[in-house]
Scaffold this motif. Structure first.
Motif, PDB file in Angstrom:
ATOM      1  N   LEU A   1      55.676  40.851  45.439  1.00  0.00           N
ATOM      2  CA  LEU A   1      55.915  42.263  45.730  1.00  0.00           C
ATOM      3  C   LEU A   1      56.065  43.070  44.441  1.00  0.00           C
ATOM      4  CD1 LEU A   1      58.354  42.495  48.740  1.00  0.00           C
ATOM      5  CD2 LEU A   1      55.942  43.040  48.629  1.00  0.00           C
ATOM      6  N   VAL A   2      55.494  44.253  44.462  1.00  0.00           N
ATOM      7  CA  VAL A   2      55.527  45.117  43.286  1.00  0.00           C
ATOM      8  C   VAL A   2      56.957  45.402  42.839  1.00  0.00           C
ATOM      9  CG1 VAL A   2      54.942  47.381  42.432  1.00  0.00           C
ATOM     10  CG2 VAL A   2      53.380  46.215  43.963  1.00  0.00           C
ATOM     11  N   MET A   3      57.783  45.730  43.821  1.00  0.00           N
ATOM     12  CA  MET A   3      59.143  46.158  43.456  1.00  0.00           C
ATOM     13  C   MET A   3      59.954  45.030  42.829  1.00  0.00           C
ATOM     14  SD  MET A   3      59.971  48.641  46.606  1.00  0.00           S
ATOM     15  CE  MET A   3      61.718  48.685  46.356  1.00  0.00           C
ATOM     16  N   ASP A   4      59.577  43.793  43.150  1.00  0.00           N
ATOM     17  CA  ASP A   4      60.275  42.673  42.542  1.00  0.00           C
ATOM     18  C   ASP A   4      59.917  42.521  41.069  1.00  0.00           C
ATOM     19  OD1 ASP A   4      61.816  41.854  44.594  1.00  0.00           O
ATOM     20  OD2 ASP A   4      60.251  40.645  45.515  1.00  0.00           O
ATOM     21  N   GLU A   5      58.657  42.860  40.743  1.00  0.00           N
ATOM     22  CA  GLU A   5      58.199  42.668  39.377  1.00  0.00           C
ATOM     23  C   GLU A   5      58.758  43.701  38.409  1.00  0.00           C
ATOM     24  OE1 GLU A   5      54.022  42.740  40.019  1.00  0.00           O
ATOM     25  OE2 GLU A   5      54.267  41.192  41.528  1.00  0.00           O
ATOM     26  N   VAL A   6      58.836  44.929  38.861  1.00  0.00           N
ATOM     27  CA  VAL A   6      59.299  45.969  37.946  1.00  0.00           C
ATOM     28  C   VAL A   6      60.648  46.510  38.413  1.00  0.00           C
ATOM     29  CG1 VAL A   6      57.100  46.675  37.007  1.00  0.00           C
ATOM     30  CG2 VAL A   6      57.831  47.586  39.180  1.00  0.00           C
ATOM     31  N   LYS A   7      61.392  45.629  39.080  1.00  0.00           N
ATOM     32  CA  LYS A   7      62.605  46.048  39.769  1.00  0.00           C
ATOM     33  C   LYS A   7      63.646  46.704  38.857  1.00  0.00           C
ATOM     34  CE  LYS A   7      64.243  41.340  39.262  1.00  0.00           C
ATOM     35  NZ  LYS A   7      64.486  40.075  39.913  1.00  0.00           N
ATOM     36  N   ASP A   8      63.713  46.239  37.611  1.00  0.00           N
ATOM     37  CA  ASP A   8      64.768  46.763  36.757  1.00  0.00           C
ATOM     38  C   ASP A   8      64.341  48.012  36.009  1.00  0.00           C
ATOM     39  OD1 ASP A   8      62.918  45.291  35.452  1.00  0.00           O
ATOM     40  OD2 ASP A   8      64.286  44.480  33.964  1.00  0.00           O
ATOM     41  N   GLU A   9      63.131  48.503  36.274  1.00  0.00           N
ATOM     42  CA  GLU A   9      62.693  49.720  35.597  1.00  0.00           C
ATOM     43  C   GLU A   9      62.972  50.930  36.467  1.00  0.00           C
ATOM     44  OE1 GLU A   9      58.661  49.120  34.373  1.00  0.00           O
ATOM     45  OE2 GLU A   9      59.237  47.670  32.862  1.00  0.00           O
TER      46      GLU A   9
ATOM     47  N   ARG B   5      62.667  50.589  26.348  1.00  0.00           N
ATOM     48  CA  ARG B   5      63.050  51.089  27.666  1.00  0.00           C
ATOM     49  C   ARG B   5      64.311  51.917  27.590  1.00  0.00           C
ATOM     50  NH1 ARG B   5      64.929  48.207  32.640  1.00  0.00           N
ATOM     51  NH2 ARG B   5      66.022  50.178  32.754  1.00  0.00           N
ATOM     52  N   TYR B  56      70.628  45.742  41.314  1.00  0.00           N
ATOM     53  CA  TYR B  56      70.095  45.112  40.103  1.00  0.00           C
ATOM     54  C   TYR B  56      71.148  45.071  39.006  1.00  0.00           C
ATOM     55  CZ  TYR B  56      65.754  46.096  42.567  1.00  0.00           C
ATOM     56  OH  TYR B  56      64.786  46.169  43.516  1.00  0.00           O
ATOM     57  N   ASN B  60      71.347  50.340  36.236  1.00  0.00           N
ATOM     58  CA  ASN B  60      70.228  50.696  37.086  1.00  0.00           C
ATOM     59  C   ASN B  60      70.648  51.650  38.214  1.00  0.00           C
ATOM     60  OD1 ASN B  60      68.254  50.154  39.403  1.00  0.00           O
ATOM     61  ND2 ASN B  60      67.226  49.214  37.652  1.00  0.00           N
ATOM     62  N   GLU B 118      49.606  43.619  49.007  1.00  0.00           N
ATOM     63  CA  GLU B 118      50.926  43.248  48.494  1.00  0.00           C
ATOM     64  C   GLU B 118      51.946  43.004  49.604  1.00  0.00           C
ATOM     65  OE1 GLU B 118      52.503  42.731  45.695  1.00  0.00           O
ATOM     66  OE2 GLU B 118      51.107  43.275  44.106  1.00  0.00           O
ATOM     67  N   GLU B 130      57.609  49.627  49.884  1.00  0.00           N
ATOM     68  CA  GLU B 130      56.576  49.389  48.875  1.00  0.00           C
ATOM     69  C   GLU B 130      55.601  50.568  48.788  1.00  0.00           C
ATOM     70  OE1 GLU B 130      55.251  46.621  46.914  1.00  0.00           O
ATOM     71  OE2 GLU B 130      57.358  46.085  46.896  1.00  0.00           O
ATOM     72  N   TYR B 175      57.885  53.960  27.647  1.00  0.00           N
ATOM     73  CA  TYR B 175      57.722  52.967  28.712  1.00  0.00           C
ATOM     74  C   TYR B 175      56.461  52.129  28.493  1.00  0.00           C
ATOM     75  CZ  TYR B 175      61.406  53.112  32.191  1.00  0.00           C
ATOM     76  OH  TYR B 175      62.586  52.927  32.845  1.00  0.00           O
TER      77      TYR B 175
END
Lengths: 10, 227
Positions: A1-9, B5, B56, B60, B118, B130, B175
């Motif tokens: 999942l996308v959100m898992d990959e960039v979750k901390d951004e 970042r 997280y 965050n 996805e 998502e 970024y």
């Protein structure tokens, strides 16, 4: 999942 | 968390503070696009739905809440807070953001979501989350357009508005460095090309504006964008 990959951004 | 970042986030926060101060101190919203900030509010609200589902880090969560609240307060001030709202130049803020920003981004996000596959195997809720996340990435990249178009109509751009654009641009540029850094130093960091593409597009939009802004500053003359 996308959100898992960039979750901390904002 | 790496230095790029962190600096990017700080630059983003700083740009918002610059704008908030400008509104509060000058009590004037001329030259500021309400539509751009409504788009940013929509970006944050659709991207940070995970505030309720996943934790997280304290950093965050705090930053997400800060972005939403500060942008909401910018929108509130321009729309409703007297006397600022009377100085908002609605007639000049004409970019058709629903037709040319929100609509196309929603279509693009839906297409990418289903083509990438996805979300397959996940619940409807996760899929919607998502989808909204992808939408927010697209929308953020062009959310500044109403502001840039509004500034095109003004003969002169205030230093503060120039600074705002500069810090917003730095945020996304940093970024990009952050993604490059993570690719090298975080094993298993997976590329996300939609975010990359939008990040670069966004940075270019700001850089283009800033290039013309600096040129006119150096000449000491009046600022106007080429049409």
């Amino acid at each position: 999942l996308v959100m898992d990959e960039v979750k901390d951004e904002l | 968390m790496n230095v790029f970042r962190l600096c990017g986030d700080m630059s983003h926060v700083f740009s918002i503070v610059v704008l908030l101060l400008r509104l509060r101190v000058a009590k004037n919203a001329s030259g500021i696009s309400l539509r751009t900030h409504e788009l940013f509010l929509l970006v944050f609200l659709t991207r940070y739905t995970d505030l309720f589902t996943t934790y997280y880090s304290l950093y965050n969560s705090c930053m997400k809440i800060a972005y939403i609240l500060s942008t909401a307060s910018i929108v509130y001030m321009i729309r409703l807070s007297d006397p600022i709202c009377t100085t908002y130049d609605k007639a000049q803020d004409t970019f058709r953001h629903w037709a040319f920003a929100v609509g196309p981004c929603a279509v693009l996000a839906t297409l990418t979501h289903f083509i990438s596959g996805e979300g397959s195997g996940y619940s409807l809720f996760v899929n919607i989350q998502e989808l909204l996340w992808t939408f927010s990435i697209y929308l953020e990249s062009i959310a500044i357009l109403p502001q840039l178009i509004l500034l095109q109509r003004y003969r002169e751009v205030e230093n503060l508005t120039g600074n705002y654009i500069f810090f917003m641009g730095s945020y996304r540029a940093l970024y990009i460095l952050n993604w490059i850094y993570r690719t090298y130093y975080e094993p298993g960091y997976r590329h996300h090309y939609v975010a990359y593409f939008c990040g670069v597009l966004q940075t270019l939009l700001y850089a283009d504006f800033f290039y013309y802004y600096m040129q006119s500053k150096r000449r000491g003359g009046r600022f106007s964008l080429p049409t």
